[in-house]
Structure formats: C-alpha cells, structure tokens
Write a protein that holds these residues in place. Structure first.
Motif, PDB file in Angstrom:
ATOM      1  N   VAL A  38       0.858  -1.180   0.000  1.00 55.21           N
ATOM      2  CA  VAL A  38       0.000   0.000   0.000  1.00 55.21           C
ATOM      3  C   VAL A  38       0.893   1.228   0.000  1.00 55.21           C
ATOM      4  O   VAL A  38       1.847   1.311   0.768  1.00 55.21           O
ATOM      5  N   GLU A  39       0.595   2.177  -0.869  1.00 53.87           N
ATOM      6  CA  GLU A  39       1.403   3.397  -0.943  1.00 53.87           C
ATOM      7  C   GLU A  39       0.611   4.573  -0.388  1.00 53.87           C
ATOM      8  O   GLU A  39      -0.605   4.631  -0.504  1.00 53.87           O
ATOM      9  N   GLY A  40       1.327   5.513   0.216  1.00 56.74           N
ATOM     10  CA  GLY A  40       0.700   6.725   0.728  1.00 56.74           C
ATOM     11  C   GLY A  40       0.303   6.597   2.182  1.00 56.74           C
ATOM     12  O   GLY A  40       0.818   5.775   2.923  1.00 56.74           O
ATOM     13  N   THR A  41      -0.626   7.470   2.585  1.00 60.86           N
ATOM     14  CA  THR A  41      -1.081   7.494   3.967  1.00 60.86           C
ATOM     15  C   THR A  41      -2.547   7.111   4.022  1.00 60.86           C
ATOM     16  O   THR A  41      -3.263   7.162   3.037  1.00 60.86           O
ATOM     17  N   GLY A  42      -2.978   6.747   5.192  1.00 64.54           N
ATOM     18  CA  GLY A  42      -4.374   6.376   5.388  1.00 64.54           C
ATOM     19  C   GLY A  42      -4.633   6.098   6.848  1.00 64.54           C
ATOM     20  O   GLY A  42      -3.839   6.475   7.713  1.00 64.54           O
ATOM     21  N   LYS A  43      -5.762   5.452   7.118  1.00 63.36           N
ATOM     22  CA  LYS A  43      -6.131   5.117   8.490  1.00 63.36           C
ATOM     23  C   LYS A  43      -6.421   3.625   8.571  1.00 63.36           C
ATOM     24  O   LYS A  43      -6.974   3.040   7.648  1.00 63.36           O
ATOM     25  N   ILE A  44      -6.027   3.060   9.692  1.00 66.50           N
ATOM     26  CA  ILE A  44      -6.396   1.682  10.000  1.00 66.50           C
ATOM     27  C   ILE A  44      -7.415   1.759  11.120  1.00 66.50           C
ATOM     28  O   ILE A  44      -7.131   2.292  12.191  1.00 66.50           O
ATOM     29  N   ILE A  45      -8.604   1.258  10.842  1.00 66.39           N
ATOM     30  CA  ILE A  45      -9.703   1.328  11.804  1.00 66.39           C
ATOM     31  C   ILE A  45      -9.973  -0.076  12.318  1.00 66.39           C
ATOM     32  O   ILE A  45     -10.175  -1.004  11.540  1.00 66.39           O
ATOM     33  N   ARG A  46      -9.990  -0.234  13.630  1.00 68.98           N
ATOM     34  CA  ARG A  46     -10.236  -1.522  14.252  1.00 68.98           C
ATOM     35  C   ARG A  46     -11.658  -1.548  14.815  1.00 68.98           C
ATOM     36  O   ARG A  46     -12.066  -0.646  15.528  1.00 68.98           O
ATOM     37  N   PHE A  47     -12.390  -2.596  14.465  1.00 67.94           N
ATOM     38  CA  PHE A  47     -13.759  -2.779  14.926  1.00 67.94           C
ATOM     39  C   PHE A  47     -13.853  -4.022  15.785  1.00 67.94           C
ATOM     40  O   PHE A  47     -13.117  -4.985  15.599  1.00 67.94           O
ATOM     41  N   SER A  48     -14.789  -4.012  16.715  1.00 63.88           N
ATOM     42  CA  SER A  48     -15.158  -5.193  17.466  1.00 63.88           C
ATOM     43  C   SER A  48     -16.676  -5.275  17.390  1.00 63.88           C
ATOM     44  O   SER A  48     -17.380  -4.463  17.994  1.00 63.88           O
ATOM     45  N   GLY A  49     -17.160  -6.220  16.611  1.00 66.39           N
ATOM     46  CA  GLY A  49     -18.596  -6.268  16.351  1.00 66.39           C
ATOM     47  C   GLY A  49     -18.963  -5.095  15.458  1.00 66.39           C
ATOM     48  O   GLY A  49     -18.377  -4.895  14.403  1.00 66.39           O
ATOM     49  N   PHE A  50     -19.920  -4.291  15.905  1.00 68.85           N
ATOM     50  CA  PHE A  50     -20.319  -3.113  15.141  1.00 68.85           C
ATOM     51  C   PHE A  50     -19.809  -1.815  15.772  1.00 68.85           C
ATOM     52  O   PHE A  50     -20.185  -0.735  15.345  1.00 68.85           O
ATOM     53  N   THR A  51     -18.950  -1.919  16.782  1.00 71.92           N
ATOM     54  CA  THR A  51     -18.438  -0.721  17.428  1.00 71.92           C
ATOM     55  C   THR A  51     -16.984  -0.477  17.035  1.00 71.92           C
ATOM     56  O   THR A  51     -16.187  -1.412  16.920  1.00 71.92           O
ATOM     57  N   LYS A  52     -16.668   0.776  16.838  1.00 74.54           N
ATOM     58  CA  LYS A  52     -15.314   1.174  16.454  1.00 74.54           C
ATOM     59  C   LYS A  52     -14.450   1.241  17.703  1.00 74.54           C
ATOM     60  O   LYS A  52     -14.762   1.943  18.650  1.00 74.54           O
ATOM     61  N   LYS A  53     -13.348   0.487  17.710  1.00 75.93           N
ATOM     62  CA  LYS A  53     -12.479   0.424  18.890  1.00 75.93           C
ATOM     63  C   LYS A  53     -11.357   1.450  18.830  1.00 75.93           C
ATOM     64  O   LYS A  53     -11.082   2.118  19.809  1.00 75.93           O
ATOM     65  N   GLU A  54     -10.648   1.539  17.697  1.00 74.02           N
ATOM     66  CA  GLU A  54      -9.561   2.503  17.597  1.00 74.02           C
ATOM     67  C   GLU A  54      -9.310   2.860  16.143  1.00 74.02           C
ATOM     68  O   GLU A  54      -9.680   2.130  15.232  1.00 74.02           O
ATOM     69  N   GLU A  55      -8.658   3.996  15.958  1.00 71.83           N
ATOM     70  CA  GLU A  55      -8.309   4.477  14.626  1.00 71.83           C
ATOM     71  C   GLU A  55      -6.850   4.920  14.665  1.00 71.83           C
ATOM     72  O   GLU A  55      -6.474   5.786  15.452  1.00 71.83           O
TER      73      GLU A  55
END
Length: 114
Positions: free
Chosen positions: A84-101
């Motif tokens: 993967v090139e460039g920048t972005g975000k990695i978003i972690r989910f647990s079920g349907f709730t967002k845990k961390e970004e």
C-alpha cells in the motif's frame, strides 16, 4: 466449473482414456472421499495442537519474523505485504463498534526483505 471450460483438456482426456464401469468409479469415489476426510481431520488436529502448544504464529515461533515485523499490528503487516502506498487510516472494529483508529504511513514502515 473451470475444468469444463477448457474443452481441449476434456477432449484430450476423453481421447486418451477408456471409460470405466460405474460401480468401479463409485468405489474409487468413496475411497478417495474417505481418504480426503482423514487428511482433513488430521490437518484440523494439527492446527488445534499448534494453537494449544502456543505455536499458532509459526513464523514467529521458528524465527522468520523480525522484531520490527512483530511490533506492527496485523493490519499494518498486511498493508505492508500488499505494498500500500501513501497514507491512510487503520480502523479496528469489534462487532459493530469502532475500537480505535490509527494513522498509517507506508513511507515510515521499512520494506520487508524477501
């Protein structure tokens, strides 16, 4: 099925083999399915044994992963693996709730030597 889309292969097999009786084909089909079931069951048992003994990450256990690779999250390792090139975000989910970004910048991650 993809096999039957290759008509040249089907013609080659039909031309160079003779038909076998149905009862013999059924016997070998049954034998092969039993063999496959035993092989699959043993593979499942081996995976369970490896997880139970703490060797679920075989690359880490046998020393194929460096300390830099172990410090990365699985998402960062995968992003690095698919280049993967460039920048972005990695978003972690647990079920349907967002845990961390977590922000991800591929220029800050060292490329893996193959």
């Amino acid at each position: 099925m993809a096999l039957f889309q290759m008509k040249w292969l089907r013609r080659f097999v039909r031309r160079n083999t003779s038909p076998i009786p149905e009862n013999r084909a059924e016997l070998w089909k049954r034998r092969l399915s039993i063999g496959y079931a035993l092989l699959a069951w043993n593979a499942f048992g081996m995976v369970c044994y490896m997880v139970y003994t703490g060797r679920s990450d075989w690359a880490k256990h046998y020393g194929y992963k460096t300390k830099e690779e172990l410090a990365l999250s699985p998402a960062q390792q995968f992003a690095q693996h698919i280049h993967v090139e460039g920048t972005g975000k990695i978003i972690r989910f647990s079920g349907f709730t967002k845990k961390e970004e977590v922000p991800f910048d591929s220029s800050k991650v060292e490329p893996v030597q193959k």
